[in-house]
Design a protein around this motif. Structure first.
Motif, mmCIF file in Angstrom:
data_model
loop_
_atom_site.group_PDB
_atom_site.id
_atom_site.type_symbol
_atom_site.label_atom_id
_atom_site.label_comp_id
_atom_site.label_asym_id
_atom_site.label_seq_id
_atom_site.Cartn_x
_atom_site.Cartn_y
_atom_site.Cartn_z
ATOM 1 N N ARG A 43 22.716 -6.692 38.246
ATOM 2 C CA ARG A 43 22.527 -6.190 39.375
ATOM 3 C C ARG A 43 23.544 -6.625 40.374
ATOM 4 N N LEU A 70 19.183 0.519 42.324
ATOM 5 C CA LEU A 70 17.694 0.511 42.218
ATOM 6 C C LEU A 70 17.103 0.338 40.649
ATOM 7 N N GLN A 71 17.803 0.638 39.714
ATOM 8 C CA GLN A 71 17.379 0.372 38.298
ATOM 9 C C GLN A 71 17.627 -0.968 38.043
ATOM 10 N N GLN A 72 18.444 -1.759 38.619
ATOM 11 C CA GLN A 72 18.715 -3.116 38.281
ATOM 12 C C GLN A 72 17.874 -3.796 39.161
ATOM 13 N N GLY A 73 16.998 -3.155 40.103
ATOM 14 C CA GLY A 73 15.942 -4.112 40.636
ATOM 15 C C GLY A 73 16.097 -4.488 42.089
ATOM 16 N N SER A 74 17.283 -3.733 42.659
ATOM 17 C CA SER A 74 17.562 -4.023 43.955
ATOM 18 C C SER A 74 16.579 -3.037 44.891
ATOM 19 N N ASP A 75 16.414 -3.521 46.019
ATOM 20 C CA ASP A 75 15.481 -2.329 47.128
ATOM 21 C C ASP A 75 16.537 -1.898 48.133
ATOM 22 N N LEU A 76 15.938 -0.899 49.017
ATOM 23 C CA LEU A 76 16.831 -0.339 50.031
ATOM 24 C C LEU A 76 17.354 -1.448 51.005
ATOM 25 N N GLU A 77 16.669 -2.508 51.257
ATOM 26 C CA GLU A 77 17.200 -3.438 52.228
ATOM 27 C C GLU A 77 18.358 -4.160 51.527
ATOM 28 N N GLN A 78 18.355 -4.520 50.338
ATOM 29 C CA GLN A 78 19.445 -5.193 49.671
ATOM 30 C C GLN A 78 21.001 -4.232 49.656
ATOM 31 N N PHE B 211 13.930 6.563 38.252
ATOM 32 C CA PHE B 211 14.921 5.893 37.365
ATOM 33 C C PHE B 211 14.302 5.055 36.473
ATOM 34 N N LEU B 212 15.176 4.597 35.505
ATOM 35 C CA LEU B 212 14.494 3.814 34.363
ATOM 36 C C LEU B 212 14.110 2.328 34.838
ATOM 37 N N LEU B 219 15.593 -9.424 35.104
ATOM 38 C CA LEU B 219 14.657 -9.180 36.348
ATOM 39 C C LEU B 219 13.757 -10.262 36.542
#
Lengths: 110, 356
Positions: A43, A70-78, B211-212, B219
């Motif tokens: 990420r 996104l796929q690695q778990g970040s969101d738009l703010e990050q 996305f996946l 996570l």
């Protein structure tokens, strides 16, 4: 070729091996290793890549690493903060040259 | 960001056959095996031991999430499992060695016979899982449930798409994140999420978009840190699931222009290492009206078990279940993409795709 950029180039990046498969293989092996989990998480690496993509203004990279972040778990703010980091460094890199300008101006001025 | 059910809007996609038709019209000629699931798997999926009874108690839900594969919502009051069908589930359960009863919906807690079913399953020594949307625990009639679950060692598997507010509310509706945090605090207060295997609190995350799922283990570490630091909330484990291209998520894919690229992603990310762990192999899926399916997704697509007679929980036959062929279609690529996806989370290690 009607445009300089073509969306279909991204999923077909491996075709770059057509002219020199050996170098392409080495590049992609290196590339894959770089993005493996390591001292930095996937990420974190995706966010760095996203920031660099904006610094070098590569639309392919922005496309790929928006999705990957996104796929690695970040969101738009990050992700937006990462882009601002790139922006700050780019802006800072321009601005610090202002000191060179000041030095030169002082040298030339009475 | 709230939506309404496909059924309430009389959407063409409220018809499962229309969903299957849409999936099968997507041009996947550029993918391996042209997007044909059985040819990609290369051999028929075989049943394994029946470990899990997954009982879908109905489509009634207090929420209307954008990605819901059940098309659940507050208007789905007609589809709720009755007591006779619940007793038929228990009779069938007694014929098997299944160790887990997995309760889902809708919001399963809204079924009037939910607590009876949980008690009966617990008395039989089964591990009981409640798939909980969290916000239901704040309803005035359900505030007793955290302690009630704790007293019965029920594992609570809670939907939370992200450990931060933005993506959670995008998928599940404004205000959901704050309510979810409050519900998690109530579960923590009665001993959930503290490492006690009898009071296991599991969070379940679906990607908020086309996305996946990311790596479940990585996570989980980040989520634990983020929820503890920002909200003082603890949980035991995180499971990640890919979104299935059906029902409201299918509608969103189509409307947002992501359908073709998402299906291409799923097919290209096919991971053969996921096959052994697919939930359709060890799970019996029962619908609110007692019909039987290979999984909750086939249930929503009206693809019943392939049996000589219409399969029903009222005349469940374990030997026939073991002998059946598992029903597949294009949506099944959702469970085999990347690290794979099951009701227990990721199945294997997996690299989704090359990036650049």
């Amino acid at each position: 070729m009607s445009d300089y950029y073509d969306r279909s180039h991204l999923p077909n990046f491996a075709n770059i091996g057509e002219g020199n498969p050996e170098l392409a293989d080495k590049f992609f092996a290196y590339y894959g290793a770089v993005f493996d989990e390591g001292a930095l998480s996937k990420r974190e690496k995706a966010l760095i890549a996203l920031a660099v993509a904006h610094a070098i203004q590569c639309p392919y990279c922005i496309d790929a690493y928006s999705k990957e972040s996104l796929q690695q778990g970040s969101d738009l703010e990050q992700m937006t903060e990462a882009v601002h980091v790139a922006t700050a460094i780019r802006g800072g890199a321009s601005l610090i040259h202002g000191l060179q300008m000041i030095d030169r101006t002082n040298q030339l001025s009475m | 960001m709230k939506t309404q059910t496909l059924t309430r809007r009389n959407s063409p996609l409220s018809n499962s056959q229309n969903q299957l038709n849409l999936l099968n019209t997507i041009d996947l000629t550029q993918t391996p095996n042209q997007g044909h699931f059985d040819r990609t798997v290369n051999h028929p999926l075989k049943p394994a031991t029946l470990d899990i009874f997954q009982i879908n108690l109905g489509k009634l839900c207090n929420m209307t999430c954008k990605h819901c594969h059940v098309d659940a919502g507050p208007d789905r009051t007609a589809e709720n499992m009755d007591l006779a069908t619940i007793d038929a589930c228990l009779n069938a359960l007694d014929q098997t060695q299944a160790h887990t009863v997995d309760l889902t919906g809708g919001a399963p807690e809204l079924n009037p016979h939910f607590e009876y079913l949980v008690d009966q399953a617990v008395q039989r020594g089964k591990q009981v899982i409640d798939r909980c949307n969290l916000t239901v625990l704040l309803l005035p009639t359900k505030t007793h449930l955290p302690q009630w679950f704790a007293d019965r060692n029920v594992e609570v598997v809670c939907s939370l798409p992200h450990y931060r507010k933005r993506n959670t509310d995008l998928q599940r509706g404004d205000g959901t994140f704050e309510q979810s945090i409050e519900a998690l605090r109530r579960l923590n207060a009665v001993g959930y999420g503290q490492g006690d295997p009898k009071r296991r609190l599991t969070l379940m995350s679906n990607p908020v978009g086309a996305f996946l799922s990311g790596n479940q283990t990585q996570l989980e570490t980040e989520w634990k840190t983020g929820l503890e630091k920002n909200f003082g909330v603890q949980f035991d484990r995180l499971i990640t699931l890919n979104n299935m291209p059906i029902s409201r998520y299918l509608e969103w894919l189509e409307n947002s222009g992501n359908l073709q690229s998402y299906m291409t992603t799923l097919v290209n990310a096919f991971n053969p290492a996921t096959i052994d762990g697919l939930m359709c192999r060890n799970t019996l899926s029962v619908s609110w009206d007692g019909k039987l399916y290979d999984c909750d997704f086939n249930q929503m697509l009206d693809l019943p078990l392939k049996m000589p007679i219409a399969p029903s929980i009222h005349d469940f036959d374990l030997a026939a279940w073991m002998a059946r062929a598992i029903v597949t279609d294009r949506h099944c690529f959702g469970c085999t993409a990347g690290a794979g996806s099951s009701c227990g989370g990721a199945i294997a290690d997996g690299n989704a795709e090359n990036n650049l």
